[in-house]
Motif scaffolding. Structure first.
Motif, PDB file in Angstrom:
ATOM      1  N   GLU A   1      25.294  11.909   4.681  1.00  0.00           N
ATOM      2  CA  GLU A   1      24.938  12.394   3.342  1.00  0.00           C
ATOM      3  C   GLU A   1      23.813  11.549   2.741  1.00  0.00           C
ATOM      4  OE1 GLU A   1      25.978  15.267   2.057  1.00  0.00           O
ATOM      5  OE2 GLU A   1      26.982  15.410   3.999  1.00  0.00           O
TER       6      GLU A   1
ATOM      7  N   GLU B   1      29.652  10.008   5.690  1.00  0.00           N
ATOM      8  CA  GLU B   1      29.084   9.467   4.447  1.00  0.00           C
ATOM      9  C   GLU B   1      27.645   9.035   4.680  1.00  0.00           C
ATOM     10  OE1 GLU B   1      30.840   6.525   1.714  1.00  0.00           O
ATOM     11  OE2 GLU B   1      32.770   7.047   2.663  1.00  0.00           O
TER      12      GLU B   1
ATOM     13  N   ARG C   1      29.308  17.766  11.807  1.00  0.00           N
ATOM     14  CA  ARG C   1      28.168  18.114  10.956  1.00  0.00           C
ATOM     15  C   ARG C   1      26.986  18.337  11.879  1.00  0.00           C
ATOM     16  NH1 ARG C   1      23.654  16.320   8.167  1.00  0.00           N
ATOM     17  NH2 ARG C   1      23.740  16.333   5.890  1.00  0.00           N
TER      18      ARG C   1
END
Lengths: 334, 455
Positions: free
Chosen positions: B351, B348, B329
């Protein structure tokens, strides 16, 4: 005949040809003289670290070597110089490794305990007691995997026979019928611990019995006895019948390593062995009895002396490894 | 010719000693192997044996003399027929000093210590079409492809053949490749690992499956002392093309002996490569590369990931380079570095951070040794913040290494001290609530990142 080496009775056994006896004599004298020189160079500070001499045990590796053929693999612990010389590695390359020089088999990066030869199928040279037993079983596994009749000869001491992986290996070798000859070099002392203090097993040659591994207990000071046992073991392995175990009753004259004063045994015990059981003297007596002249033996000794002197010279003039060697051979370039 | 007998070194550390006793007299004949004197060292009294035949011509150092330096002449040995006069004056000629090496490696230590590992790494590329497969299937497909490709490759381990794998990783391989190449072993890790390493030294290419990496502890001597070091000790003659693979780290409530991460153990060892796949593509591409690699490679898998699906290239030639990380990412505010199952935790966390307006970059290491320093450093130079995430323990862990790399190579770019998120420094407990408390979760990562922005 007090003081003379005992000559074993050969009336029932097959005698070796004069040529074979000469070869055995040469190899045994080579190991003896090589090791004496190594001890000397150690004393001079030219060899450092650990150094374990094979003196006294020569008949074992030489007798087995008489039945090795091209492609047979061998592996042992750190008492390994004799095995290397019998595998056909040069005295120069071995001695130069002992002195830590670029001309050594490992270019100075292995030392006394860690030498190998891909060409001569010698797989070390291992410093962890017992490790060579499962590694050597793997060499036999590879022989079988490739469908060859080559044999793997795995040397270890009676001290190593207390390691668990030895029996894991016996089981695997018997299970897969691997062509592996396990040679226990029982020299009575695992460093300073006598065999009586180290194992409850009264007969190491029977240690493979639970797995049905056939075995022989052999006079390891008698190259003729070793040769006969080796022949039987080799035939068994080459016929695809699985592993074979040989217990060699032998003796090391020197300490465990150079720094071992060997106070755990009586000096008289060593002297008695040297006087009555010396493998080289015994072979010599047998050769003389077979009509080989003193002159022939002298010639062999002279030749060996020159080989060792040449190795010593080489081991001192060969340069130390280049500092760049630090960074080579860590990984194979992918 | 007369020759000097020198004060011997009788142990690896001896520099001087005392002549305790002469056991032979001048004029006596000695043979190679005869004990001629006793010497006291700092540790013991040792016997000195003659190394040549001859006659003891002269004793230069009388018994009782202390502090005799190694290599000092202590006696003279004559050949048959020589007299003592021909011995010359050995006493005065000083012993040849050990020559010091022309270039001391120690002097160069600082230079050599930072020499970059010269690892040739093939570039990753776009492999096109993908399909969703589990990590389990990816690992099996990788082994099947390499078993087909190379006759020297075989799989060995407990329950790998008839049982189809304790975790069903080797499903179907026995049927396709037969028992010569898919080999069940007894429960005997030390033995079969040593055997596989021995086979690899001859050029075969074993894949050793450990039912879990915890059991590899039984065999760790062969992994480290036999597999990783033989190439070096043999001066490059004997490589060890072998793969050691199995599930690593915590599973689910299997207790302290079955839940631990060995990444930092193996990463410490020169001579080993270590990879830790997260996704199916990682698993397939890295395992194929590991099998083809001519060196010992540790593949740290994860039981919880086995059943998870990820897209994986369908190209039959798909393979990944060892030694390259992947940016999973992209982000500009903080770098999160993770491997194996923690990549998911880091994603996670990213995010959650995005909801707070923090744009995190997530690096999936893929390879622990060699580490892709370049990718880590470039990312840190971009984001100026670093948090490493691992499941293993903090002390001397991979996180310590990652943070040090950032400090060494990107210190001037850092806006906060690098931080690490690790498993708690305790054996993993069995109780569900306690286990949960011990393992890193996205919130821990978020907290660590928040702290970096607070100061």
């Amino acid at each position: 005949m007090d003081g003379m080496p005992s000559v074993p009775d050969r009336s029932n056994g097959p005698a070796l040809s004069p040529e074979t006896m000469k070869r055995a004599y040469k190899d045994m004298v080579l190991i003896r003289r090589f090791e004496e020189k190594a001890g000397q160079l150690y004393g001079m500070g030219l060899i450092g670290g650990f150094c374990h001499l094979y003196i006294g045990q020569e008949a074992v590796v030489v007798g087995i070597g008489l039945h090795m053929k091209q492609g047979d693999k061998s592996i042992t612990s750190y008492r390994d110089h004799g095995q290397m010389l019998v595998a056909g590695m040069t005295a120069r390359g071995v001695m130069a490794e002992l002195t830590g020089r670029a001309g050594g088999y490992s270019r100075g990066k292995g030392g006394s305990m860690h030498m190998f030869s891909r060409e001569k199928e010698f797989y070390g040279g291992h410093g962890i007691v017992g490790a060579q037993v499962s590694l050597g079983t793997g060499l036999a596994f590879a022989n079988k995997y490739r469908g060859s009749d080559e044999v793997s000869i795995v040397y270890f001491g009676e001290g190593a026979s207390a390691q668990g992986q030895v029996y894991e290996s016996f089981n695997l070798a018997a299970l897969h019928k691997l062509p592996c000859i396990y040679v226990i070099e029982n020299n009575r002392y695992g460093m300073g611990t006598s065999i009586e203090r180290a194992t409850a097993s009264k007969d190491l040659s029977r240690n493979g019995e639970p797995w049905g591994i056939p075995s022989r207990k052999v006079d390891g000071m008698d190259v003729f006895a070793v040769e006969q046992a080796a022949q039987e073991a080799m035939e068994h392995c080459r016929a695809g019948k699985g592993p074979f175990l040989l217990e060699m009753e032998t003796y090391r004259y020197r300490g465990h390593s150079m720094s071992d004063p060997a106070k755990y045994r009586q000096r008289t015990e060593v002297e008695e062995m040297r006087r009555t059981r010396d493998p080289i003297e015994n072979l010599k007596a047998e050769m003389l009895r077979a009509g080989i002249t003193e002159d022939v033996l002298k010639d062999i000794e002279t030749e060996v002396k020159a080989t060792v002197a040449d190795a010593v010279e080489f081991a001192q003039v060969s340069p130390e490894p280049d500092p760049s060697e630090l960074w080579t051979d860590i990984l194979v370039e992918a | 010719m007369a020759s000097p007998i020198l004060m011997p070194a009788l142990s690896p550390t001896m520099t001087e000693g005392t002549i305790a006793r002469w056991l032979r007299k001048v004029g006596e004949r000695v043979q190679s192997g005869d004990v001629i004197a006793e010497i006291e060292t700092d540790k013991a009294t040792m016997e000195v044996e003659a190394v040549d035949d001859g006659i003891l011509g002269q004793i230069l150092v009388p018994e009782g003399t202390q502090n005799i330096a190694v290599n000092t002449p202590i006696a003279v040995l004559l050949d048959e027929g020589e007299d003592a006069a021909s011995a010359g004056d050995f006493a005065r000629s000083s012993a040849p000093a050990n020559e010091s090496p022309a270039t001391s490696p120690v002097a160069n230590a600082s230079a050599v210590a930072t020499a970059p590992p010269s690892i040739a790494v093939a570039e990753d590329r776009d492999w096109g079409e993908t399909s969703e497969i589990t990590v389990r299937e990816a690992l099996r497909d990788a082994m099947a492809a390499e078993l087909r490709r190379d006759e020297d490759v075989f799989l060995i381990g407990e329950e790998v053949a008839q049982y189809q794998g304790a975790y069903k990783i080797s499903q179907g391989l026995l049927d396709e490749f037969g028992e010569k190449r898919v080999i069940d072993t007894p429960i005997t890790e030390h033995g079969f690992t040593g055997m596989a390493v021995g086979a690899a030294l001859t050029g075969l290419k074993p894949i050793v499956e450990f039912m879990t990496m915890n059991f590899a502890l039984q065999a760790v001597d062969h992994i480290i002392n036999s597999a990783a070091k033989t190439l070096y000790m043999s001066g490059g003659q004997m490589g060890c093309p072998i793969v050691f693979r199995g599930p690593n780290g915590a599973a689910a409530r299997v207790g302290a002996q079955h839940s631990q991460c060995f990444a930092s153990w193996y990463a410490h060892i020169p001579g080993l490569k270590v990879v830790a796949p997260w996704s199916s593509a990682d698993a397939k591409g890295l395992l194929r590369a590991a099998i083809r690699d001519p060196n010992p490679v540790i593949v740290l898998e994860n039981e919880i990931l086995y059943g998870q699906k990820f897209p994986c290239p369908v190209d039959e030639d798909f393979i990944l380079p060892i030694g390259r990380a992947k940016i999973e990412r992209e982000g500009k505010d903080v770098t999160l570095v993770a491997f194996s199952i923690m990549v998911g935790v880091a994603l996670e966390a990213a995010e959650k951070l995005a909801e707070e307006g923090i744009d995190a970059e997530v690096i999936n290491l893929r390879s622990i040794r060699p580490l892709d320093t370049e990718t880590i450093v470039n990312s840190v130079k971009k984001t100026s913040r670093l948090v490493s995430v691992e499941e293993g323990w903090p002390v001397a862990g991979i996180g310590a290494e990652i943070c040090m790399i950032a400090t060494e190579h990107a210190f001037d770019w850092l806006d906060a001290p690098p931080a690490r998120v690790c498993g708690l420094d305790v054996p993993l407990p069995y109780a569900a609530n306690l286990e949960k408390l011990a393992l890193p979760k996205p919130e821990w990562v978020v907290d660590a990142v928040r702290k970096q922005f607070r100061d």
